[in-house]
Design a protein around this motif. Structure first.
Motif, PDB file in Angstrom:
ATOM      1  N   LEU A  17      49.132  51.845  45.395  1.00  0.00           N
ATOM      2  CA  LEU A  17      49.143  50.353  44.508  1.00  0.00           C
ATOM      3  C   LEU A  17      48.027  49.761  44.855  1.00  0.00           C
ATOM      4  N   ALA A  18      47.240  49.644  45.904  1.00  0.00           N
ATOM      5  CA  ALA A  18      46.016  49.045  46.292  1.00  0.00           C
ATOM      6  C   ALA A  18      44.585  50.089  45.425  1.00  0.00           C
ATOM      7  N   LEU A  19      44.750  51.169  45.500  1.00  0.00           N
ATOM      8  CA  LEU A  19      44.058  52.050  44.611  1.00  0.00           C
ATOM      9  C   LEU A  19      44.094  51.679  43.072  1.00  0.00           C
ATOM     10  N   GLY A  20      45.268  51.450  42.722  1.00  0.00           N
ATOM     11  CA  GLY A  20      45.581  51.127  41.201  1.00  0.00           C
ATOM     12  C   GLY A  20      44.891  49.743  41.024  1.00  0.00           C
ATOM     13  N   LEU A  21      45.248  48.667  41.852  1.00  0.00           N
ATOM     14  CA  LEU A  21      44.763  47.596  41.591  1.00  0.00           C
ATOM     15  C   LEU A  21      43.090  47.561  41.716  1.00  0.00           C
ATOM     16  N   ALA A  22      42.436  48.190  42.911  1.00  0.00           N
ATOM     17  CA  ALA A  22      40.890  48.270  42.745  1.00  0.00           C
ATOM     18  C   ALA A  22      40.428  48.777  41.625  1.00  0.00           C
ATOM     19  N   ALA A  23      40.925  50.063  41.246  1.00  0.00           N
ATOM     20  CA  ALA A  23      40.560  50.653  40.085  1.00  0.00           C
ATOM     21  C   ALA A  23      40.511  49.615  38.802  1.00  0.00           C
ATOM     22  N   TRP A  24      41.543  48.874  38.736  1.00  0.00           N
ATOM     23  CA  TRP A  24      41.617  48.105  37.527  1.00  0.00           C
ATOM     24  C   TRP A  24      40.531  46.822  37.655  1.00  0.00           C
ATOM     25  N   PHE A  25      40.278  46.217  39.034  1.00  0.00           N
ATOM     26  CA  PHE A  25      39.140  45.312  39.058  1.00  0.00           C
ATOM     27  C   PHE A  25      37.665  45.906  39.042  1.00  0.00           C
TER      28      PHE A  25
END
Length: 147
Positions: A17-25
């Motif tokens: 989840l953290a990687l997904g959010l980081a990729a988004w930002f």
């Protein structure tokens, strides 16, 4: 009864989840087209959403039904070494990318990761070949992206 691997599964879900959010930002910083469309940020954002949705669904499943956790002992030394091998292969990917190109290094990474995670040779080879063919068809043939 609580599965002993459940804390590890929850940690993996949170990391994904953290990687997904980081990729988004991170992809927010990519340039936009003149019309204001996402442009180069579209594909990373789609991948980020997919990763976040998958991790949230696994997180929900593991919190809602704790007995459904993996039963093959992720915390055993052999499995930790396999996971470490996959992480090492990911760290060596930039070197392979320089030597083998995108398709060759991606195919090799999929092959090695599949073997390290317990797939049989034929399955791992077919998976790697299918992935290389899919990337070639989608990006080179359909989207005209030079690899």
């Amino acid at each position: 009864m609580v599965n002993p691997t459940r804390p590890f599964e929850l940690l993996v879900c949170l990391i994904a989840l953290a990687l997904g959010l980081a990729a988004w930002f991170i992809s927010d910083g990519f340039p936009r087209t003149e019309e204001g469309y996402l442009g180069p940020a579209l594909f990373p954002k789609l991948l980020a959403v997919g990763l976040a949705v998958a991790s949230l669904s696994l997180l929900y499943r593991n919190l809602r039904q704790p007995g459904l956790g993996a039963s093959f002992g992720l915390l055993a030394w052999g499995n930790l070494l396999r996971i470490g091998g996959v992480l090492l292969a990911l760290l060596l990917a930039p070197w392979a990318l320089d030597k083998l190109g995108l398709l060759g290094s991606a195919g090799l990474l999929v092959l090695l990761s599949s073997l390290l995670l317990g797939a049989r040779w034929l399955e791992a080879l077919l998976t790697a070949l299918f992935m290389v063919a899919l990337v070639y068809v989608v990006f080179v043939q359909l989207l005209k992206v030079p690899l």
